[in-house]
Scaffold this motif. Structure first.
Motif, PDB file in Angstrom:
ATOM      1  N   GLU A 294       0.784  -1.265  -0.069  1.00  0.00           N
ATOM      2  CA  GLU A 294       0.080   0.101   0.083  1.00  0.00           C
ATOM      3  C   GLU A 294       0.912   1.169  -0.074  1.00  0.00           C
ATOM      4  OE1 GLU A 294      -2.590  -0.208   3.291  1.00  0.00           O
ATOM      5  OE2 GLU A 294      -3.657  -2.067   2.660  1.00  0.00           O
ATOM      6  N   LEU A 295       0.080   2.172  -0.406  1.00  0.00           N
ATOM      7  CA  LEU A 295       1.028   3.666  -0.608  1.00  0.00           C
ATOM      8  C   LEU A 295       1.671   4.109   0.800  1.00  0.00           C
ATOM      9  CD1 LEU A 295       1.637   5.871  -2.426  1.00  0.00           C
ATOM     10  CD2 LEU A 295      -0.306   7.127  -2.017  1.00  0.00           C
ATOM     11  N   PRO A 296       0.890   4.097   2.009  1.00  0.00           N
ATOM     12  CA  PRO A 296       1.648   4.628   2.906  1.00  0.00           C
ATOM     13  C   PRO A 296       2.959   3.641   3.453  1.00  0.00           C
ATOM     14  CG  PRO A 296      -0.815   4.523   3.319  1.00  0.00           C
ATOM     15  CD  PRO A 296      -0.394   3.625   2.110  1.00  0.00           C
ATOM     16  N   ILE A 298       4.735   2.379   1.350  1.00  0.00           N
ATOM     17  CA  ILE A 298       5.827   2.787   0.358  1.00  0.00           C
ATOM     18  C   ILE A 298       6.487   4.132   0.652  1.00  0.00           C
ATOM     19  CG2 ILE A 298       6.163   3.718  -2.211  1.00  0.00           C
ATOM     20  CD1 ILE A 298       4.175   1.752  -3.212  1.00  0.00           C
ATOM     21  N   VAL A 299       5.599   4.977   1.036  1.00  0.00           N
ATOM     22  CA  VAL A 299       6.027   6.576   1.607  1.00  0.00           C
ATOM     23  C   VAL A 299       7.107   6.359   2.745  1.00  0.00           C
ATOM     24  CG1 VAL A 299       5.327   8.617   2.538  1.00  0.00           C
ATOM     25  CG2 VAL A 299       3.957   7.672   0.681  1.00  0.00           C
ATOM     26  N   VAL A 300       6.669   5.303   3.774  1.00  0.00           N
ATOM     27  CA  VAL A 300       7.657   5.091   4.862  1.00  0.00           C
ATOM     28  C   VAL A 300       8.916   4.867   4.354  1.00  0.00           C
ATOM     29  CG1 VAL A 300       7.950   3.775   6.734  1.00  0.00           C
ATOM     30  CG2 VAL A 300       5.865   4.795   6.428  1.00  0.00           C
ATOM     31  N   ILE A 302      10.492   4.965   1.507  1.00  0.00           N
ATOM     32  CA  ILE A 302      11.159   6.133   0.750  1.00  0.00           C
ATOM     33  C   ILE A 302      11.871   7.046   1.721  1.00  0.00           C
ATOM     34  CG2 ILE A 302      10.821   8.052  -0.905  1.00  0.00           C
ATOM     35  CD1 ILE A 302       8.888   6.499  -2.296  1.00  0.00           C
ATOM     36  N   LEU A 303      10.944   7.473   2.728  1.00  0.00           N
ATOM     37  CA  LEU A 303      11.531   8.196   3.793  1.00  0.00           C
ATOM     38  C   LEU A 303      12.698   7.650   4.636  1.00  0.00           C
ATOM     39  CD1 LEU A 303      10.945  10.931   5.436  1.00  0.00           C
ATOM     40  CD2 LEU A 303       9.571   9.859   6.737  1.00  0.00           C
ATOM     41  N   THR A 306      15.737   7.661   2.359  1.00  0.00           N
ATOM     42  CA  THR A 306      16.252   9.058   2.126  1.00  0.00           C
ATOM     43  C   THR A 306      16.983   9.448   3.290  1.00  0.00           C
ATOM     44  OG1 THR A 306      14.309   9.814   1.031  1.00  0.00           O
ATOM     45  CG2 THR A 306      15.692  11.504   1.758  1.00  0.00           C
TER      46      THR A 306
END
Length: 662
Positions: A294-296, A298-300, A302-303, A306
């Motif tokens: 899920e998108l959340p 994926i965001v975690v 990526i963060l 980074t």
């Protein structure tokens, strides 16, 4: 009636014989009734012919029926002759190694007198021959090998080749596996042991007596140009009836050798292969890593990546941080990046350590871009005072160019240390070959060449370069040997530069006890003459195989050699490890020259130019008896330095950041 019956019987026999003879067949997948299997060879449920497995080293599979290769021809004189008919075959194969790129030994297509070769050996003989039969004309074996091991006893060109074998594993012709790209009009390399499916074609023209072998990836069709083409008459090799099949072997590196399909024909082209069985899957079934993410999440991810990247970048920047000031920009070509030296020495790993000196450690390394082998010395320094002048001196020394001088390539500064980069000398220092019962004892020819090399290097430093360089620590441990055992004078950390014609004296005691000239020990002043004194001690060290001073016995080597000279027995000083294998005149010359260079009066000592002339026979050395040496002596004497309480370690100049020892 009887005649008709006889004719019918003859026709029946001929029919039975012809029914047993086969001239062509095609297998798109295999059935057990058509193949004779030996060793590890098996047929898988889906029709694969698997010749080897993970436990056995040999497998063979032959077509069950013989192939008739020759037809008898009647000649005018009433005799019969026979020749091998044209034939062609093609098969699809795969060599699947357990570890990618590692396979042994390969597959071969075989034409043999029997179904299998019972006396053949496995492993490197590919199941075709043995030690005694290899090369025998009575073998009557023709084979095309797909070899994935380089075996030098059979003249293999590499570990990835195709070869034509006739009665021997010494191939009549072989080339690295490749196929001709009809579009690009050039050959493209193939890796046989890649696990990929490929196809091989073997064709023989009975009329032209020519063998052609072609290989290519499966499903691209047969290339127009063969890989191998050999003119060879097979009439004496192939019998009237022969068996065709495959032989495959592995070594300690096991792998799986497969044949997916096979076609063979006499007097014609082998049929195309289609609808072949599939190879078993290698490794676990791949799963989609993006399935149901899920998108959340994926965001975690990526963060986190980074943040990790930022932290890693900061850590690497700190790890490879260097000291770089504006004035160093002028020395760009001589400045090395710390990161490059770190990578070259594998992080200054202890396995790369080649020596330890008083001021630092020396590591072997390979520069990542140029692949040049270097020696990197790490020297601690805490004070920045005089660093600019010191680096300038390093860069100046780096311009020295002589075959008997170790090249100083450059430097790097980082935090509290200075790194010096030299040419790497693979044979290490000379003292390794003189002391501690070395495995390799340098003979006199090597020693004399080393002596002349060091002399030439010192002459270059004192006279031939644009400035005068005083080394200040000439000794066996500072003489390095390159790959050809040529001498290279190294470790210029204690050297100082001067303009020609100026005062070449220094004011600090720097050097090693036993090599220090008496006037240098008293005043601390170093000159080219003090280098000559050190060279004299070095000469005696190399010839005698002993250090200049034995503090435990309070014995000076120069005193012992001088005593032997006075008694007319100077040749007795030679290193016992040399035995009698030396040139007496050369040994006497070097020993006497060592005494002359060790003279306590610097005015009596020769220059390095004179030393080179003496060693090369261009000038006659003066007789020691003609010199008034009674007052000057050869050594600084025990009243100058108490050898019972003096260490053989070097004095150190507190203003120098380098140490000359190893």
């Amino acid at each position: 009636m009887l005649i008709k019956l006889a004719v019918l019987l003859i026709l029946l026999v001929c029919t039975l014989v012809s029914a047993d003879e086969v001239s062509e067949f095609t297998f798109n997948g295999f059935e057990s009734k058509n193949m004779s299997l030996q060793g590890a060879a098996i047929l898988t449920p889906n029709g694969l012919l698997k010749l080897t497995n993970a436990t056995s080293q040999q497998g063979q599979a032959f077509y069950t029926k013989p192939i008739k290769f020759k037809n008898k021809n009647s000649l005018k004189d009433g005799t019969n002759s026979s020749s091998v008919a044209s034939f062609s075959t093609t098969f699809v194969f795969a060599i699947v190694p357990r570890v990618y790129g590692m396979s042994a030994h390969g597959i071969s297509f075989v034409i043999a007198p029997t179904r299998g070769l019972p006396n053949a050996e496995s492993v490197e003989f590919l199941g075709l021959f043995n030690v005694t039969s290899n090369g025998n004309a009575t073998n009557h074996v023709f084979a095309v090998e797909l070899d994935t091991i380089q075996n030098k006893q059979f003249g293999d060109i590499d570990d990835n080749h195709v070869g034509i074998d006739i009665n021997s594993l010494d191939s009549e012709a072989s080339l690295t596996a490749a196929y001709f790209d009809d579009t690009k009009k050039e050959f493209q390399n193939l890796t046989l042991a890649s696990g990929k499916v490929m196809q091989l074609w073997v064709e023989y023209s009975g009329l032209e007596k020519q063998i052609n072998v072609t290989v290519a990836p499966v499903n691209i069709g047969k290339p127009k140009k063969p890989l191998l083409s050999l003119n060879y008459d097979l009439d004496s090799v192939i019998n009237e009836e022969m068996y065709v099949g495959f032989s495959s072997t592995t070594g300690t590196t096991f792998g799986s050798h497969y044949v997916l399909g096979w076609s063979f024909k006499v007097n014609g082209m082998a049929s195309d292969l289609s609808k072949l069985p599939k190879l078993p899957r290698i490794g676990p079934k791949k799963k989609s890593i993006f399935l149901r993410i899920e998108l959340p999440f994926i965001v975690v991810i990526i963060l986190l990546l980074t943040i990790s990247g930022i932290v890693y970048y900061a850590w690497r920047k700190k790890k490879f941080a260097e000291v770089l000031e504006d004035w160093e920009l002028d020395y760009g070509p001589h400045r090395f990046k710390y990161k490059d030296l770190y990578v070259a020495t594998e992080g200054f790993d202890n396995k790369m350590l080649v020596g330890i000196g008083g001021f630092g450690r020396v590591y072997r390394g390979v520069l990542p871009i140029s692949k040049i082998e270097v020696a990197v010395k790490r020297v601690s320094h805490e004070s920045r005072q005089g660093m600019r002048e010191f680096v300038a001196e390093i860069v100046s020394i780096g311009r020295l160019r002589h075959r008997n001088i170790v090249q100083l390539l450059g430097y790097c500064r980082r935090k509290g240390e200075l790194l010096l980069v030299y040419d790497y000398m693979p044979n290490g220092s000379l003292d390794r070959f003189l002391y501690n019962s070395p495995e390799v004892v340098l003979n006199w020819t090597h020693r004399f060449r080393v002596i002349k090399g060091v002399a030439a290097g010192l002459k270059y430093l004192h006279q031939d370069w644009e400035q005068v360089v005083i080394h200040r620590d000439v000794k066996a441990s500072n003489v390095l040997l390159d790959s050809d055992m040529n001498a290279r004078l190294g470790d210029f950390g204690l050297a100082r530069l001067y303009d020609h014609g100026t005062d070449t004296q220094t004011t600090h005691i720097v050097g090693t006890i036993g090599y220090l000239a008496p006037e240098q020990a008293r005043t601390g002043k170093a000159t080219t003459s003090t280098d000559v004194y050190s060279f004299g001690a070095f000469l005696l060290e190399v010839v005698c195989g002993r250090r200049p001073i034995d503090a435990r016995k309070e014995v000076l080597l120069v005193d012992q050699v001088c005593s032997l000279w006075n008694n007319g027995e100077i040749i007795q000083a030679v290193d016992r490890k040399l035995g009698v294998d030396y040139v007496v005149k050369e040994v006497e010359l070097v020993l006497k020259l060592g005494l002359l260079c060790s003279c306590g009066d610097p005015n009596v000592r020769p220059s390095m130019q004179q030393v080179v002339q003496y060693l090369n026979g261009y000038e006659q050395m003066p007789e020691l008896s003609d010199l008034d040496l009674s007052q000057t002596g050869f050594t600084f004497g025990k009243d100058t330095v108490d050898v019972s309480t003096t260490s053989t370690q070097p004095y150190s100049d507190v203003e120098s950041f380098l140490f000359s020892g190893r």
